[in-house]
Write a protein that holds these residues in place. Structure first.
Motif, PDB file in Angstrom:
ATOM      1  N   SER A   1       6.926 -61.649   9.602  1.00 22.91           N
ATOM      2  CA  SER A   1       6.369 -61.226  10.885  1.00 22.91           C
ATOM      3  C   SER A   1       6.856 -59.839  11.293  1.00 22.91           C
ATOM      4  N   ARG A   2       7.778 -59.270  10.503  1.00 25.92           N
ATOM      5  CA  ARG A   2       8.192 -57.895  10.752  1.00 25.92           C
ATOM      6  C   ARG A   2       7.066 -56.918  10.393  1.00 25.92           C
TER       7      ARG A   2
ATOM      8  N   ASN B   1       6.735 -66.988  10.665  1.00 22.56           N
ATOM      9  CA  ASN B   1       5.533 -66.918   9.835  1.00 22.56           C
ATOM     10  C   ASN B   1       4.293 -67.491  10.517  1.00 22.56           C
ATOM     11  N   TYR B   2       4.471 -68.250  11.603  1.00 24.57           N
ATOM     12  CA  TYR B   2       3.281 -68.657  12.353  1.00 24.57           C
ATOM     13  C   TYR B   2       2.624 -67.439  12.990  1.00 24.57           C
ATOM     14  N   TYR B   3       3.452 -66.511  13.482  1.00 28.38           N
ATOM     15  CA  TYR B   3       2.898 -65.270  14.045  1.00 28.38           C
ATOM     16  C   TYR B   3       2.233 -64.447  12.952  1.00 28.38           C
ATOM     17  N   THR B   4       2.913 -64.384  11.783  1.00 30.30           N
ATOM     18  CA  THR B   4       2.326 -63.659  10.661  1.00 30.30           C
ATOM     19  C   THR B   4       0.940 -64.191  10.349  1.00 30.30           C
ATOM     20  N   ARG B   5       0.840 -65.516  10.322  1.00 32.44           N
ATOM     21  CA  ARG B   5      -0.428 -66.124   9.956  1.00 32.44           C
ATOM     22  C   ARG B   5      -1.535 -65.670  10.910  1.00 32.44           C
TER      23      ARG B   5
ATOM     24  N   PRO C   1      -3.380 -64.105  22.036  1.00 32.62           N
ATOM     25  CA  PRO C   1      -3.208 -64.849  20.779  1.00 32.62           C
ATOM     26  C   PRO C   1      -2.047 -64.392  19.901  1.00 32.62           C
ATOM     27  N   TYR C   2      -1.757 -63.090  19.818  1.00 32.62           N
ATOM     28  CA  TYR C   2      -0.681 -62.668  18.921  1.00 32.62           C
ATOM     29  C   TYR C   2       0.703 -63.023  19.446  1.00 32.62           C
ATOM     30  N   THR C   3       0.791 -63.436  20.709  1.00 34.53           N
ATOM     31  CA  THR C   3       2.109 -63.749  21.262  1.00 34.53           C
ATOM     32  C   THR C   3       2.399 -65.243  21.232  1.00 34.53           C
ATOM     33  N   THR C   4       1.515 -66.014  20.659  1.00 29.96           N
ATOM     34  CA  THR C   4       1.708 -67.460  20.655  1.00 29.96           C
ATOM     35  C   THR C   4       1.117 -68.026  19.367  1.00 29.96           C
ATOM     36  N   PHE C   5       1.263 -69.322  19.142  1.00 33.92           N
ATOM     37  CA  PHE C   5       0.670 -69.913  17.941  1.00 33.92           C
ATOM     38  C   PHE C   5       0.550 -71.418  18.124  1.00 33.92           C
TER      39      PHE C   5
END
Lengths: 133, 335
Positions: A47-48, A81-85, B321-325
């Protein structure tokens, strides 16, 4: 800056230092081979990777970019990695709109999966080599 | 949904009553003869206009980085401007506490760049909705022309009666001060929800030829209401090298078009604002070279928001959306 006229494709890989990068090291110690055109960049977590890095790599001549991280749920930082996804899925959707989505891939590779890493990377390399021709 | 029927005199008393308190201001439009533009009212709301048929900038940009508590602000703006404000509060660029945002039904706008004859601007708000004038591309393809965002909305029904409708507690408190009872609003409104457009598709050659004229002045970035980073990646030499850095790069890589990095700049910006872009077209309005930027930014942002069933500025409690999942989603993201 489209100077990609070299014979072999160049692929930039962003690899998570806790899993995918370890897998690549393991592949090395097991003497497995993956194509020379693949250049790995170690990142502390997948996610970096700001999608800006990926766009920059592609616009400055890379033929392909992959992001490799831990399997969902196995992140060292619990949820990186959830953010990466989400980010990479959105970026791929954007590339789909510009018809360049074959240049970006996302892999989940854990530290013990050296074989899987080599297979995935080689497959991507061959695909891109094919389309370059 | 309940609301109050409005007369112009109601609004006058509402605004003047609001401005009587110390430290309270209104951001809206002021009409001065045939010129209409953004205006900050203090003391009195003389010559305010609910509608501005010309688009020059997105009003949310003026109060970006507003963190003071205690001040009382009333925004009476277009839906796209209120949506940008909502996004900025989620990005913690605006302190929401003292602000009441009212969105007004928008008939669409003309570009401020077009030198149209302004001899005859209608006196009455209703007439804006009747005429068929030249509209900007962004307005023809607008996703939300209805005043249904923010704390309250001013809307017109089929017979062009004005209604004010509260959406949040703040809106309710403001509307309480108005005379009249809350009644059910009509279902048929002057502006109906917009149809869905096809998902945007293009290719790099089209982008490249559109960007041929780009001079990288970065006006599009500076006027974008939701492009808010204080330390933008394009400041400095990392992404857009100049001088020695450019020389080194060209010697390392090879020949290049100038200015170098046009596609890079627009693609990165397109991604960075993808979830927050409201499609207002302020970027295109600010572009000195008339590049059709809205087509790309709006198209891409709608496509990317679609994956997460998100719509920028729709509500205060929807996370970007990019701040959560969600753990169980996007199963096919991996290749």
């Amino acid at each position: 800056m489209a100077e990609g006229n070299k014979e072999t494709p160049e692929i930039i890989g962003f690899a998570c230092s806790f899993c995918s990068f370890k897998a690549s090291e393991m592949a090395g110690s097991l003497r497995m081979k993956y194509p020379e055109g693949v250049k790995l960049i170690e990142v502390p977590c997948s996610s970096r990777v700001d999608p800006a890095f990926i766009i920059k790599a592609l616009m400055e001549g890379a033929d392909g970019v992959f992001v490799a991280g831990c399997h969902p749920g196995d992140c060292h930082f619990i949820k990186g990695n959830y953010y990466t996804r989400r980010k990479i899925a959105a970026l791929k959707e954007m590339f789909r709109a510009f018809s360049i989505d074959e240049k970006l891939r996302l892999f989940w590779v854990s530290a013990s999966e050296a074989r899987r890493f080599v297979d995935k990377v080689t497959d991507m390399y061959n695909n891109i080599k094919e389309t370059k021709r | 949904m309940k609301g109050k029927k409005l007369k112009n005199s109601h609004l006058d008393s509402l605004f003047d009553g609001f401005l009587k308190e110390e430290g309270s201001i209104i951001l809206g439009f002021k009409r001065d003869g045939n010129a209409i533009g953004h205006h900050i009212f203090k003391g009195s709301a003389k010559d305010y206009s609910l509608i501005n048929p010309f688009f020059s900038a997105n009003g949310a940009i003026y109060f970006r980085r507003l963190f003071s508590k205690g001040a009382k602000l009333l925004f009476i703006l277009r839906p796209c401007e209120i949506r940008a404000y909502v996004e900025l509060t989620k990005l913690t660029q605006i302190e929401r506490e003292g602000i009441v945002a009212i969105s007004v039904d928008c008939p669409g706008t003309e570009s401020e760049k077009e030198k149209t004859d302004r001899a005859s601007l209608p006196e009455d708000i209703r007439d804006y909705f009747k005429g068929d004038n030249k509209k900007r591309w962004a307005c023809i393809n607008c996703r939300e022309k209805r005043g249904v965002v923010g704390d309250a909305g001013i809307r017109l029904d089929r017979d062009y009666n004005m209604w004010i409708i509260p959406y949040t507690e703040k809106g309710e408190r403001l509307i309480e001060t108005l005379e009249g009872e809350l009644t059910d609003i009509p279902i048929d409104m002057a502006i109906s929800p917009d149809r869905q457009t096809d998902s945007f598709k293009t290719d790099m050659d089209a982008l490249r030829s559109d960007l041929k004229r780009c001079v990288l002045c970065m006006n599009c970035r500076d006027m974008c209401p939701v492009c808010y980073c204080v330390d933008c990646v394009f400041n400095g030499d990392e992404y857009l090298p100049r001088g020695d850095a450019l020389l080194n790069k060209v010697l390392r890589t090879g020949s290049t078009d100038m200015p170098q990095g046009k596609e890079l700049f627009h693609l990165i910006r397109m991604y960075h604002v993808s979830q927050t872009c409201v499609g207002c077209g302020a970027c295109e309005e600010a572009c000195p070279q008339d590049i059709p930027l809205t087509k790309y930014f709006k198209g891409i942002s709608e496509r990317l928001q679609g994956i997460f069933s998100y719509m920028s500025g729709r509500g205060f409690d929807e996370a970007i959306p990019y701040t959560t999942f969600i753990e169980d989603e996007l199963k096919d993201a991996e290749d």
